[in-house]
Design a protein around this motif. Structure first.
Motif, PDB file in Angstrom:
ATOM      1  N   MET A   1       0.826  -1.210   0.000  1.00 15.65           N
ATOM      2  CA  MET A   1       0.000   0.000   0.000  1.00 15.65           C
ATOM      3  C   MET A   1       0.860   1.260   0.000  1.00 15.65           C
ATOM      4  SD  MET A   1      -3.040  -0.982  -0.352  1.00 15.65           S
ATOM      5  CE  MET A   1      -2.492  -2.428  -1.225  1.00 15.65           C
ATOM      6  N   GLY A   2       2.030   1.176   0.608  1.00 13.49           N
ATOM      7  CA  GLY A   2       2.965   2.299   0.569  1.00 13.49           C
ATOM      8  C   GLY A   2       3.446   2.568  -0.850  1.00 13.49           C
ATOM      9  N   PHE A   3       3.772   1.496  -1.571  1.00 11.98           N
ATOM     10  CA  PHE A   3       4.153   1.657  -2.981  1.00 11.98           C
ATOM     11  C   PHE A   3       2.980   2.192  -3.799  1.00 11.98           C
ATOM     12  CE2 PHE A   3       7.587  -1.545  -2.090  1.00 11.98           C
ATOM     13  CZ  PHE A   3       8.645  -0.690  -2.351  1.00 11.98           C
ATOM     14  N   ALA A   4       1.786   1.680  -3.517  1.00  8.83           N
ATOM     15  CA  ALA A   4       0.601   2.160  -4.241  1.00  8.83           C
ATOM     16  C   ALA A   4       0.341   3.636  -3.936  1.00  8.83           C
ATOM     17  CB  ALA A   4      -0.617   1.314  -3.876  1.00  8.83           C
ATOM     18  N   THR A   5       0.457   4.022  -2.664  1.00  6.50           N
ATOM     19  CA  THR A   5       0.265   5.421  -2.282  1.00  6.50           C
ATOM     20  C   THR A   5       1.325   6.301  -2.932  1.00  6.50           C
ATOM     21  OG1 THR A   5      -0.755   4.796  -0.186  1.00  6.50           O
ATOM     22  CG2 THR A   5       0.157   7.025  -0.327  1.00  6.50           C
ATOM     23  N   THR A   6       2.562   5.822  -2.921  1.00 12.11           N
ATOM     24  CA  THR A   6       3.648   6.564  -3.555  1.00 12.11           C
ATOM     25  C   THR A   6       3.398   6.709  -5.046  1.00 12.11           C
ATOM     26  OG1 THR A   6       5.197   5.825  -1.861  1.00 12.11           O
ATOM     27  CG2 THR A   6       6.148   6.635  -3.920  1.00 12.11           C
ATOM     28  N   ALA A   7       2.908   5.638  -5.675  1.00 13.08           N
ATOM     29  CA  ALA A   7       2.588   5.706  -7.108  1.00 13.08           C
ATOM     30  C   ALA A   7       1.476   6.720  -7.366  1.00 13.08           C
ATOM     31  CB  ALA A   7       2.184   4.328  -7.626  1.00 13.08           C
ATOM     32  N   VAL A   8       0.452   6.713  -6.525  1.00 18.02           N
ATOM     33  CA  VAL A   8      -0.631   7.695  -6.654  1.00 18.02           C
ATOM     34  C   VAL A   8      -0.052   9.112  -6.524  1.00 18.02           C
ATOM     35  CG1 VAL A   8      -2.671   8.633  -5.469  1.00 18.02           C
ATOM     36  CG2 VAL A   8      -2.514   6.180  -5.924  1.00 18.02           C
ATOM     37  N   ASN A   9       0.817   9.310  -5.546  1.00 19.30           N
ATOM     38  CA  ASN A   9       1.452  10.602  -5.322  1.00 19.30           C
ATOM     39  C   ASN A   9       2.271  11.021  -6.551  1.00 19.30           C
ATOM     40  OD1 ASN A   9       3.351  12.637  -4.428  1.00 19.30           O
ATOM     41  ND2 ASN A   9       2.940  12.032  -2.333  1.00 19.30           N
ATOM     42  N   TRP A  10       3.093  10.141  -7.048  1.00 24.02           N
ATOM     43  CA  TRP A  10       3.967  10.465  -8.182  1.00 24.02           C
ATOM     44  C   TRP A  10       3.179  10.733  -9.464  1.00 24.02           C
ATOM     45  CZ3 TRP A  10       8.462   6.379  -7.675  1.00 24.02           C
ATOM     46  CH2 TRP A  10       9.182   6.656  -6.500  1.00 24.02           C
ATOM     47  N   VAL A  11       2.149   9.922  -9.705  1.00 26.01           N
ATOM     48  CA  VAL A  11       1.326  10.129 -10.907  1.00 26.01           C
ATOM     49  C   VAL A  11       0.607  11.473 -10.818  1.00 26.01           C
ATOM     50  CG1 VAL A  11      -0.721   9.304 -12.150  1.00 26.01           C
ATOM     51  CG2 VAL A  11       1.085   7.689 -11.499  1.00 26.01           C
ATOM     52  N   ALA A  12       0.053  11.770  -9.637  1.00 27.40           N
ATOM     53  CA  ALA A  12      -0.614  13.069  -9.464  1.00 27.40           C
ATOM     54  C   ALA A  12       0.387  14.211  -9.625  1.00 27.40           C
ATOM     55  CB  ALA A  12      -1.290  13.133  -8.088  1.00 27.40           C
ATOM     56  N   TYR A  13       1.588  14.038  -9.076  1.00 30.50           N
ATOM     57  CA  TYR A  13       2.632  15.062  -9.201  1.00 30.50           C
ATOM     58  C   TYR A  13       3.015  15.259 -10.670  1.00 30.50           C
ATOM     59  CZ  TYR A  13       7.210  17.296  -8.797  1.00 30.50           C
ATOM     60  OH  TYR A  13       8.281  18.135  -8.936  1.00 30.50           O
ATOM     61  N   ALA A  14       3.263  14.168 -11.374  1.00 28.89           N
ATOM     62  CA  ALA A  14       3.659  14.252 -12.788  1.00 28.89           C
ATOM     63  C   ALA A  14       2.562  14.911 -13.620  1.00 28.89           C
ATOM     64  CB  ALA A  14       3.981  12.861 -13.328  1.00 28.89           C
ATOM     65  N   ALA A  15       1.314  14.543 -13.347  1.00 29.33           N
ATOM     66  CA  ALA A  15       0.196  15.138 -14.085  1.00 29.33           C
ATOM     67  C   ALA A  15       0.124  16.642 -13.819  1.00 29.33           C
ATOM     68  CB  ALA A  15      -1.116  14.463 -13.686  1.00 29.33           C
ATOM     69  N   CYS A  16       0.280  17.025 -12.566  1.00 28.04           N
ATOM     70  CA  CYS A  16       0.199  18.453 -12.222  1.00 28.04           C
ATOM     71  C   CYS A  16       1.357  19.248 -12.813  1.00 28.04           C
ATOM     72  CB  CYS A  16       0.150  18.627 -10.706  1.00 28.04           C
ATOM     73  SG  CYS A  16      -1.404  18.086  -9.978  1.00 28.04           S
ATOM     74  N   VAL A  17       2.565  18.701 -12.742  1.00 31.15           N
ATOM     75  CA  VAL A  17       3.723  19.396 -13.316  1.00 31.15           C
ATOM     76  C   VAL A  17       3.502  19.617 -14.811  1.00 31.15           C
ATOM     77  CG1 VAL A  17       6.171  19.101 -13.932  1.00 31.15           C
ATOM     78  CG2 VAL A  17       5.432  18.747 -11.590  1.00 31.15           C
ATOM     79  N   SER A  18       2.860  18.651 -15.464  1.00 32.73           N
ATOM     80  CA  SER A  18       2.571  18.774 -16.895  1.00 32.73           C
ATOM     81  C   SER A  18       1.535  19.850 -17.180  1.00 32.73           C
ATOM     82  CB  SER A  18       2.042  17.454 -17.461  1.00 32.73           C
ATOM     83  OG  SER A  18       2.889  16.407 -17.172  1.00 32.73           O
ATOM     84  N   ILE A  19       0.620  20.050 -16.243  1.00 30.44           N
ATOM     85  CA  ILE A  19      -0.488  20.991 -16.439  1.00 30.44           C
ATOM     86  C   ILE A  19      -0.084  22.426 -16.109  1.00 30.44           C
ATOM     87  CG2 ILE A  19      -2.759  21.654 -15.565  1.00 30.44           C
ATOM     88  CD1 ILE A  19      -3.275  18.609 -15.128  1.00 30.44           C
ATOM     89  N   PHE A  20       0.604  22.610 -14.973  1.00 30.47           N
ATOM     90  CA  PHE A  20       0.923  23.956 -14.507  1.00 30.47           C
ATOM     91  C   PHE A  20       2.194  24.479 -15.170  1.00 30.47           C
ATOM     92  CE2 PHE A  20      -1.294  22.060 -10.766  1.00 30.47           C
ATOM     93  CZ  PHE A  20      -2.452  22.787 -10.913  1.00 30.47           C
ATOM     94  N   HIS A  21       2.104  25.667 -15.710  1.00 27.33           N
ATOM     95  CA  HIS A  21       3.262  26.310 -16.344  1.00 27.33           C
ATOM     96  C   HIS A  21       3.296  27.777 -15.933  1.00 27.33           C
ATOM     97  CE1 HIS A  21       3.980  22.753 -18.740  1.00 27.33           C
ATOM     98  NE2 HIS A  21       2.701  22.753 -19.065  1.00 27.33           N
ATOM     99  N   ILE A  22       3.450  28.009 -14.630  1.00 33.75           N
ATOM    100  CA  ILE A  22       3.393  29.363 -14.099  1.00 33.75           C
ATOM    101  C   ILE A  22       4.756  30.045 -14.198  1.00 33.75           C
ATOM    102  CG2 ILE A  22       2.864  30.742 -12.038  1.00 33.75           C
ATOM    103  CD1 ILE A  22       0.940  28.379 -11.269  1.00 33.75           C
TER     104      ILE A  22
END
Length: 156
Positions: free
Chosen positions: A20-41
């Motif tokens: 579950m720690g790996f799954a949580t980390t994966a959720v965190n990383w995927v959300a982070y990667a998606a957000c970094v791709s979206i935000f260009h401030i």
């Protein structure tokens, strides 16, 4: 095969926490990667890259919600839904995650600012993200095991 089953039974909590720690980390990383791709401030706030900061806050929030549900039900098998119990448990969980969340939210941009900005799979700051995530997973287990989902000892 029985040896594997016996090992799983003996170390079930740690194995499930790691899964579950790996799954949580994966959720965190995927959300982070998606957000970094979206935000260009492309702006600094208090010395932090705002894209990285916003992305990290969103990723952390999504991961904490996922972690509470999986830790409660699948790892520490806390099935009580009595309102007062759930509130206490949830407040402790959120408090512990806020402590490690501050480390994560400030730690990644801090390390990026120090020059640990190498990419993994082309994602900015992922080396810092990985390093901070390992520390956070260890601290979260300690808090969960010893404080949040602590099993009450039965006295005879």
């Amino acid at each position: 095969m029985n040896v594997l089953i016996d090992l799983f039974k003996k170390y079930r909590e740690i194995i499930m926490y790691l899964i579950m720690g790996f799954a949580t980390t994966a959720v965190n990383w995927v959300a982070y990667a998606a957000c970094v791709s979206i935000f260009h401030i492309d702006r600094l706030v208090w010395g932090f890259d705002i894209d990285v900061l916003i992305s990290n806050v969103i990723a952390w929030t999504v991961a904490v919600i996922f972690a509470y549900v999986t830790n409660k039900l699948l790892v520490f098998e806390s099935y009580s839904w009595k309102l007062s119990f759930v509130i206490k448990e949830f407040v402790l969980f959120i408090s512990a995650r806020l402590a490690t969340g501050v480390l994560e939210i400030l730690g990644v941009p801090f390390l990026v600012g120090l020059g640990l900005n190498q990419t993994i799979l082309g994602i900015e700051g992922m080396v810092s993200k990985v390093l901070v995530s390992v520390i956070v997973v260890i601290l979260n287990y300690v808090f969960s095991k010893l404080i949040i989902f602590k099993k009450e000892k039965v006295t005879e």
